[in-house]
Structure formats: C-alpha cells, structure tokens
Design an enzyme around this catalytic site. Structure first.
Site, PDB file in Angstrom:
ATOM      1  N   GLY A 136      35.924  45.897  44.813  1.00 26.89           N
ATOM      2  CA  GLY A 136      36.291  44.815  45.716  1.00 26.89           C
ATOM      3  C   GLY A 136      37.773  44.864  46.002  1.00 26.89           C
ATOM      4  N   SER A 137      38.187  44.094  46.992  1.00 27.01           N
ATOM      5  CA  SER A 137      39.618  43.992  47.246  1.00 27.01           C
ATOM      6  C   SER A 137      39.886  42.606  47.783  1.00 27.01           C
ATOM      7  CB  SER A 137      40.082  45.065  48.223  1.00 27.01           C
ATOM      8  OG  SER A 137      39.467  44.861  49.464  1.00 27.01           O
ATOM      9  N   TYR A 139      43.503  39.785  48.787  1.00 30.04           N
ATOM     10  CA  TYR A 139      44.776  39.613  49.463  1.00 30.04           C
ATOM     11  C   TYR A 139      45.824  40.620  48.968  1.00 30.04           C
ATOM     12  CZ  TYR A 139      48.581  36.816  51.470  1.00 30.04           C
ATOM     13  OH  TYR A 139      49.648  36.378  52.189  1.00 30.04           O
ATOM     14  N   THR A 140      45.830  40.874  47.660  1.00 33.61           N
ATOM     15  CA  THR A 140      46.878  41.698  47.069  1.00 33.61           C
ATOM     16  C   THR A 140      46.365  43.002  46.461  1.00 33.61           C
ATOM     17  OG1 THR A 140      47.902  39.613  46.408  1.00 33.61           O
ATOM     18  CG2 THR A 140      48.842  41.601  45.465  1.00 33.61           C
ATOM     19  N   LYS A 141      45.187  42.943  45.865  1.00 36.46           N
ATOM     20  CA  LYS A 141      44.761  44.044  44.999  1.00 36.46           C
ATOM     21  C   LYS A 141      43.488  44.748  45.463  1.00 36.46           C
ATOM     22  CE  LYS A 141      45.316  40.756  42.283  1.00 36.46           C
ATOM     23  NZ  LYS A 141      45.020  39.752  41.273  1.00 36.46           N
ATOM     24  N   VAL A 143      40.284  46.716  43.559  1.00 34.72           N
ATOM     25  CA  VAL A 143      39.691  46.805  42.232  1.00 34.72           C
ATOM     26  C   VAL A 143      38.622  47.901  42.226  1.00 34.72           C
ATOM     27  CG1 VAL A 143      38.552  45.533  40.387  1.00 34.72           C
ATOM     28  CG2 VAL A 143      40.140  44.351  41.902  1.00 34.72           C
ATOM     29  N   LYS A 157      42.756  47.481  38.321  1.00 30.22           N
ATOM     30  CA  LYS A 157      43.379  46.740  39.430  1.00 30.22           C
ATOM     31  C   LYS A 157      44.684  47.407  39.813  1.00 30.22           C
ATOM     32  CE  LYS A 157      41.810  41.994  38.892  1.00 30.22           C
ATOM     33  NZ  LYS A 157      42.229  40.599  38.962  1.00 30.22           N
ATOM     34  N   ASP A 269      44.348  29.416  44.330  1.00 28.36           N
ATOM     35  CA  ASP A 269      43.288  29.876  45.227  1.00 28.36           C
ATOM     36  C   ASP A 269      41.978  29.854  44.452  1.00 28.36           C
ATOM     37  OD1 ASP A 269      41.741  30.916  47.163  1.00 28.36           O
ATOM     38  OD2 ASP A 269      42.746  32.847  47.282  1.00 28.36           O
TER      39      ASP A 269
END
Ligand SMILES: Nc1ncnc2c1ncn2[C@@H]1O[C@H](COP(=O)(O)OP(=O)(O)O)[C@@H](O)[C@H]1O
Ligand SMILES: *[C@@H]1O[C@H](CO)[C@@H](O)[C@H](O)[C@H]1NC(C)=O
Ligand SMILES: *[C@@H]1O[C@H](CO)[C@@H](O)[C@H](O)[C@H]1NC(C)=O
Ligand SMILES: *[C@@H]1O[C@H](CO)[C@@H](O)[C@H](O)[C@H]1NC(C)=O
Ligand SMILES: *[C@@H]1O[C@H](CO)[C@@H](O)[C@H](O)[C@H]1NC(C)=O
Ligand SMILES: *[C@@H]1O[C@H](CO)[C@@H](O)[C@H](O)[C@H]1NC(C)=O
Ligand SMILES: [Mg+2]
Length: 489
Positions: A136-137, A139-141, A143, A157, A269
């Site tokens: 998954g991904s 806003y920032t990372k 995975v 990550k 969040d």
C-alpha cells in the site's frame, strides 16, 4: 479526506508550529548551518533563496519535533520515583543535528541495553529479504511486504517519492532531494514514536535501516510487523464478534494513547486506512501524523472541538489547556469512523441496550476513554459468560438426539450469514443450549456439531447442517433434531 481532519485540527497544529518556531528562533542560525552540513547539502548560495530557506526551516521543525520525542517528558514524577531510563535519556542534549538524530536512532536500535528492541533488524538483514510485494501507499510512504530468511513476513516502509507529500513539496520548492529528506524525517518521527509507544494495538517496530552509502542520498527504511490493510467493506461482512473485537482494540489503543509516556497522543489523520489488522486485532500503523500537544486556551470559547457535522464546546483547564481535547477528538473519531459502522449491526439482542449506550455516549462525548473502555469490557464480559443468552424458561436442547462418535458426511450444505466459513454455516456459541436455539431458529438446520475450534472470546465454533448422513468419527458428536430423526425412520 485528509482535508477533513486538517481543517478541524488546524488550531492545534498552528499552536504546535508556533511553539516550535519560538523555541527555534534562539539558535536558528547555528541549527541552519548544522542541518545544511549534516545532509552534505548542495550549495551555500541556495541558502539565500527564500524558498529554499523555507524548506530548510520545515526540515528543522521536523528534526526539532523528533528530538522532543526523544527527550523525557517534563511531567511531575511520582514521589521517590527515579526512572533510570529517563536519567539515561536526559543525557541527550538539545544540540542535536539531523545526522545525530539518525545515529542515535541507529544506536538505540542496535544497542543491546534496550531489551525492548533487542535483536532489532538492521541493514544487513535486508539483503536476504525475498518475495517483495506492494502492500500500500499513502500521503508519505510506500509499504512493501517481504519475507525474512526464516519465512517471517514483514512490512517495509520507505518514502513514497511519488506520494503527495514529496510531490507537493517539489511543486512548492523545486528541490527534489530536500523534499525527499523532508519526507524521510516523517519516517524517523514514526520510528521514534514506535520506539516510545509500545502497545498490543500499535504496530510493532522490528528494526530500521539508515543507509548513508547511496549516491542519491540517505535512505531510511522501517521494518515493522506485517498486517492486512483495513477494508471496511470486508469488515462489514464479518461476524459481530469480529467487528466488536476491532472496536475493542481501538478503545484499548485510545486508552493507552490518552495516558502514554509522551502524554496524551492525538491521531491527526484517523481514517481506517491508517490501521491494519493482525490476527483479528486492529493496530495503528501510521504514526507520523500525530501530535502530543493539547490545544492552549484562555477561555472556554477557545476550546471548540470541530468536526464536519458537529462541534463540541470543551472547558479551558487551569493549566491553560483545553481539557482532554486530544482524548476527546480521538474518541469521537473512533465513533464516527468505526463504531457507527461496525458495532451495532447484527449484535446479540441482549447486548443492544449496552451497545446503544456506548454509541450514544461516545457520539455525544459524554464518556471519556476510561468509561468507554469500562463499558466495552462489560459487554465483553457479558458476551463471554453467555449471560446474554440465558433463558431458563426454555431448553431447546431437549429436542435433540445425541450421537457420540459420529460426524456428518462432508458435502455441500446450506449457508448462513455471517458464517465463519464461506461454504457453510459455521457460527460461534457459548454452549450446546445456544447451539440448539440457533438450530431451532433456522429452518434448514437438522443437526449440528460442536467443533474443537474456538473464537477469540473462547466461544465454540459450531457447524450447522441440513444433512443427517452420519459417519463414524471417534472425536465428534452430532446433535440431531428429534423431528428429523423421526422423518428418517
Ligand atoms: N504493517 C503493515 N502491514 C500491511 N500494510 C500496511 C502496513 N503498514 C501500512 N500498510 C499499508 O500501507 C498504506 C500506507 O502506509 P502509511 O503508514 O499509512 O503511510 P502514509 O503515511 O503515507 O499514509 C496503509 O494505508 C496500509 O494500507
Ligand atoms: C544471506 O544469505 C547469504 C547466502 O544465502 C548468507 O551467507 C548470509 O549469511 C545471509 N545473511 C543473513 C543476514 O542472514
Ligand atoms: C443520544 O440520546 C439522546 C436522547 O435520546 C438523543 O437526543 C441524542 O441525539 C443521542 N445521541 C446520539 C449521538 O445518538
Ligand atoms: C483513567 O485511567 C488512567 C489509567 O488507567 C488513570 O491514570 C486516569 O486517572 C483515569 N482518568 C480518569 C479521568 O478517571
Ligand atoms: C425466553 O423464552 C420464552 C419462551 O420461549 C420466550 O417467550 C422469551 O421471549 C425468551 N426470552 C428471551 C430473552 O429470549
Ligand atoms: C481423534 O483425536 C486424537 C487426539 O486429538 C487424534 O490423535 C486422532 O487422530 C483423532 N482421530 C480422528 C479419527 O480424527
Ligand atoms: Mg497513512
């Protein structure tokens, strides 16, 4: 969706930033020079570019925040309480640079003295990771999933260089490398928080790799416990017991966060995709977007807790902080993102009054997290002890004939909802009596078998069948409706 939260927490964020800027202003020149050097940065002239300076400031703010989490919390200690950990940690001065933050993290992960992360994984362990897949991904990372040599699944990550955070920064400042760093500090913040905050409902940190040897600049990777991304649609189709477990996990997590070693932690969040499921338990995985500051205030009117569909007026405490605002924001988010979808639907009828009370009390913020946890545990207790099912005026079990040493022929059979398997009707029960009552209520049911498996609260899984074809099995017992038995003869 991220916007939704951003709007309502802007005051808290603004306060956090204002504090940081204040605390930085005293020594900002030294720090700026230090931050530049430690990243082996491009050119000196770029510092005179005001946009670039803004970016450097942003990076420094992140470093400063990380250092704050590394430091002991300045809170009144219990009398006579001298925590050796804190003494050790306070040897940590304020003069840390970006690379110091890295090396301290690094030492901590490697250090044998910190037994919580003893045997932590480092860069050398990454060379043999196999079976890399995208998980998954955000806003920032980004995975990724992988397997260690012994087959253990892990999640990795790293910075998502195509993600919104990096892209937004590049559009704004046009500095790809520094923007990547800015995002890298989010990962370091997350690693730091994962080291400080340990709880069964927080994803476990296994280790990290800070690789300074690459040409494109340093790369930081966090290695964490593997989970399954939360899919609300799927969760809605699971038995109530499993959905209750998700909500209970969340309440336990929020109880811990409200009284954590770093103070009351706010999840900025709070959407389902910031959580994963590990063995049926909910765990928070995205910890880079949190705050430990409680909103400051002069009067009660400064303490408005805003959500898209309603606001709450909180009290301004004597210390000039809005009282338990972080705890309350987390709890209302748990209500609106999780409880409303997962908790009431198809709940055991005898538990409904208590569940309604939970829904109403969290939805109106009448309960704090302590009372919420207490009430959840009451529900669990009732559910585990089967009290909610006991009806002494009626025993359905009397209508069943028992065949010890038999099971039912394996063939396709009727399905029910919400079954623990897809091929049949497998439900959890407290005891035989409850199984008999369920079989009675289902027209197709002629027999049932109590399996050896139990669900997480220790209830038995029972296979309900329309078939009456007995076959010999020393380890199994069949309960058959007497009415179907008569039909057989
Ligand atoms: N431990 C994990 N196991 C499985 N999937 C994960 C794990 N951690 C994160 N993910 C998936 O990766 C996505 C992005 O991770 P996250 O930490 O939320 O990054 P971001 O800060 O970019 O939002 C999550 O929404 C989730 O679906
Ligand atoms: C990785 O694999 C190689 C070859 O299979 C082996 O020699 C090495 O010890 C492994 N490294 C780790 C850290 O397990
Ligand atoms: C809680 O119950 C009261 C009284 O019945 C009702 O007015 C209120 O809207 C309920 N709140 C929620 C969040 O359901
Ligand atoms: C809630 O529980 C925590 C820990 O269990 C305790 O320290 C705290 O004082 C309680 N808060 C309230 C408001 O009861
Ligand atoms: C208990 O059983 C009686 C008799 O069948 C029934 O009328 C009553 O509704 C049952 N009560 C509950 C709580 O299920
Ligand atoms: C019955 O259970 C025992 C012990 O759990 C096991 O060893 C045996 O194989 C089982 N027999 C059958 C027919 O499943
Ligand atoms: Mg996320």
């Amino acid at each position: 969706m991220r916007k939704l939260c951003a709007v309502s927490v802007s005051a808290a964020l603004f306060f956090t930033l204002a504090l940081l800027i204040l605390s930085l202003s005293t020594s900002s020149h030294r720090r700026r020079a230090v931050a530049e050097r430690s990243w082996g940065s491009d050119t000196h002239e770029s510092l005179f570019n005001p946009r670039r300076r803004e970016l450097v400031d942003e990076i420094e703010e992140r470093v400063e925040e990380i250092i704050r989490y590394q430091e002991p919390v300045r809170r009144p200690q219990p009398v006579g309480g001298s925590d050796p950990d804190r003494v050790r940690e306070s040897s940590f001065g304020r003069s840390h640079t970006a690379s110091d933050v890295f090396s301290v993290l690094w030492e901590k992960a490697r250090g044998a003295d910190d037994n919580r992360i003893r045997g932590a994984l480092g860069c050398s362990d990454f060379r043999n990771i196999t079976g890399i897949e995208f998980l998954g991904s955000g806003y920032t990372k980004t995975v990724l999933k992988g397997n260690l040599q012994d087959g253990t699944g892990i999640a990795l990550k790293a910075v998502n260089s195509q993600g919104n955070e990096v892209m937004r920064c590049i559009r704004r400042y046009g500095q790809a490398r520094d923007c990547y760093r800015l995002a890298a500090y989010k990962i370091i913040k997350e690693i730091t928080l994962l080291q400080k905050l340990r709880h069964p409902n927080i994803i476990q940190l296994y280790g990290q790799c800070y690789d300074n040897s690459l040409e494109d600049g340093p790369v930081i990777t966090a290695v964490i416990e593997l989970g399954t991304p939360v899919e609300m649609i799927k969760l809605l189709q699971t038995p109530w017991e499993e959905r209750f477990r998700i909500c209970l996990s969340l309440v336990k997590l929020l109880h811990y966060l409200a009284h954590s070693p770093l103070g009351s932690v706010l999840l900025l969040d709070f959407q389902p995709h910031q959580f994963v499921i590990v063995d049926g338990e909910l765990k928070v995985t995205d910890l880079d977007d949190v705050s430990t500051e409680e909103l400051s205030c002069k009067t009660d009117s400064d303490c408005v807790l805003e959500f898209p569909t309603r606001n709450f007026n909180l009290q301004c405490g004597a210390e000039g902080k809005c009282q338990r605002i972080n705890e309350k924001r987390n709890l209302y988010n748990a209500f609106r993102f999780f409880f409303t979808y997962l908790l009431p639907y198809s709940a055991p009828s005898a538990l409904r009054p208590l569940l309604c009370e939970i829904m109403n009390a969290t939805g109106d913020l009448r309960y704090g997290i302590n009372k919420t946890l207490e009430t959840f545990e009451e529900v669990l207790h009732l559910y585990k002890s089967g009290l909610h099912r006991i009806n002494r005026s009626q025993s359905w079990l009397e209508g069943y004939k028992i065949f010890e040493g038999f099971r039912i022929q394996e063939n396709s059979d009727y399905k029910c909802w919400p079954s623990y398997n897809h091929q049949g009707c497998l439900l959890s029960v407290h005891n035989k009596e409850e199984a008999a009552a369920i079989c009675h209520s289902q027209q197709q049911c002629q027999s049932f078998i109590i399996t050896q498996q139990t669900t997480w609260p220790g209830r038995y899984l029972v296979s309900f069948r329309s078939s009456t074809d007995l076959i010999w099995d020393i380890n199994s017992t069949v309960y058959m409706k007497s009415s179907s038995l008569r039909a057989l003869m």
